[in-house]
Write a protein that holds these residues in place. Structure first.
Motif, short mmCIF file in Angstrom:
data_model
loop_
_atom_site.label_atom_id
_atom_site.label_comp_id
_atom_site.label_asym_id
_atom_site.label_seq_id
_atom_site.Cartn_x
_atom_site.Cartn_y
_atom_site.Cartn_z
N ASN A 31 -10.11 25.89 124.70
CA ASN A 31 -9.39 25.80 123.42
C ASN A 31 -9.63 27.08 122.64
N TYR A 33 -8.21 28.93 118.96
CA TYR A 33 -7.43 28.75 117.73
C TYR A 33 -7.40 30.05 116.94
N TYR A 35 -6.70 31.22 112.89
CA TYR A 35 -6.57 30.79 111.50
C TYR A 35 -6.45 32.04 110.63
N ARG A 37 -6.91 33.42 106.36
CA ARG A 37 -7.20 33.17 104.95
C ARG A 37 -6.62 34.32 104.15
N ILE A 43 -8.37 28.55 104.21
CA ILE A 43 -8.16 28.95 105.60
C ILE A 43 -7.07 28.07 106.18
N PHE A 45 -4.47 27.07 109.49
CA PHE A 45 -4.23 27.07 110.93
C PHE A 45 -2.98 27.87 111.27
N HIS A 48 -2.77 27.22 118.38
CA HIS A 48 -3.79 26.71 119.29
C HIS A 48 -3.34 26.92 120.72
N PHE A 91 -9.17 34.63 111.43
CA PHE A 91 -10.30 34.07 112.18
C PHE A 91 -9.81 33.51 113.51
N ARG A 101 -15.92 18.13 119.04
CA ARG A 101 -14.74 18.57 118.31
C ARG A 101 -15.00 19.80 117.43
N GLU A 102 -16.27 20.13 117.20
CA GLU A 102 -16.51 21.26 116.31
C GLU A 102 -16.03 22.55 116.93
N GLN A 103 -15.60 23.46 116.06
CA GLN A 103 -15.09 24.75 116.51
C GLN A 103 -16.09 25.84 116.17
N PHE A 105 -16.45 29.67 115.24
CA PHE A 105 -15.62 30.71 114.66
C PHE A 105 -16.20 32.10 114.90
N GLY A 106 -15.30 33.05 115.02
CA GLY A 106 -15.71 34.45 115.04
C GLY A 106 -15.88 34.95 113.62
N PRO A 107 -16.31 36.21 113.48
CA PRO A 107 -16.58 36.76 112.14
C PRO A 107 -15.32 37.12 111.37
#
Lengths: 114, 114
Positions: A31, A33, A35, A37, A43, A45, A48, A91, A101-103, A105-107
């Motif tokens: 998976n 994704y 996103y 901001r 943030i 979506f 995916h 992101f 289910r937690e994602q 994230f990159g910086p």
């Protein structure tokens, strides 16, 4: 274990130019994704992937944005041509199919369009 | 349209006290709700996930409640420390097969002072 990486960390371009953002997810995470901001907003979506297939691109703002994930590993997000309102932090996140289910994230990549 | 509100943009508390952050939502029935922490210049980091049929979830000094009737989640940090200072994001998690699609609130910036 390496986390999600994104390149570049910051990009400044002029209106009308093209920019390509890259995301390398955690190894084994199918998976992926994207996103975004924008200033002062939450943030949001964008889309995916599961492996190389787009599962949901309902958040893509318009056809100036093109996301790819050839080979099902890293992903790119191209903005062409860039507009002022595209400025923001992009992101990338990844997670395991069928896993928690937690994602992760990159910086983020901070994009500034002038 | 879906709307997520986090009680305030900023919350200042004294070290050792309990911080309580609120997340309210409308026009939505999430199966899960997630809380993330975000530090400046970094991506969100997962903290806790709570399911719609769970009333409360705990992890160390963190506690999350989820009231689907009130459409509200509360996030508590007990015995707060200056290191807890960050922005906290709630995210509604919609079911898309086995993957999660997150809808974020704008976040609450927590400042813990000595």
């Amino acid at each position: 274990e390496a986390g999600v990486t994104q390149f570049p960390s910051h990009s400044v371009i002029e209106k009308g130019q093209t920019v390509t953002l890259r995301c390398d997810p955690i190894s084994g995470h199918d998976n992926l994704y994207w996103y975004r901001r924008v200033m002062g907003k939450e943030i949001k979506f964008l889309l995916h992937f599961v492996k190389e297939s787009k599962q949901d691109e309902s958040g893509m703002p318009n056809n100036r944005f093109l996301a790819e994930r050839t080979g099902g590993t890293y992903s790119t997000l191209k903005v062409q041509p860039a507009e002022l309102e595209d400025s923001g932090v992009y992101f990338c996140a990844s997670s395991q199919v069928g896993g928690p289910r937690e994602q992760y994230f990159g910086p983020g990549t901070r994009l500034t369009v002038t | 349209s879906q709307k997520i509100e986090q009680n305030s943009e900023a919350l200042n508390i004294q070290e050792g006290k309990t911080a309580t952050l609120t997340c309210n939502y409308t026009n939505y029935s999430p199966a899960y709700l997630q809380w993330y922490r975000q530090d400046p210049g970094r991506g969100p980091v997962f903290l806790l996930l709570i399911r719609e049929n769970e009333k409360e979830k705990r992890k160390e000094r963190l506690k999350v409640t989820f009231d689907t009737t009130l459409k509200q989640s509360l996030f508590h940090i007990t015995a707060s420390q200056p290191a807890d200072s960050a922005t906290y994001l709630c995210a509604l998690d919609s079911l898309t097969g086995t993957a999660s699609k997150l809808t974020f609130g704008t976040g609450t910036r927590l400042q813990v002072t000595l």
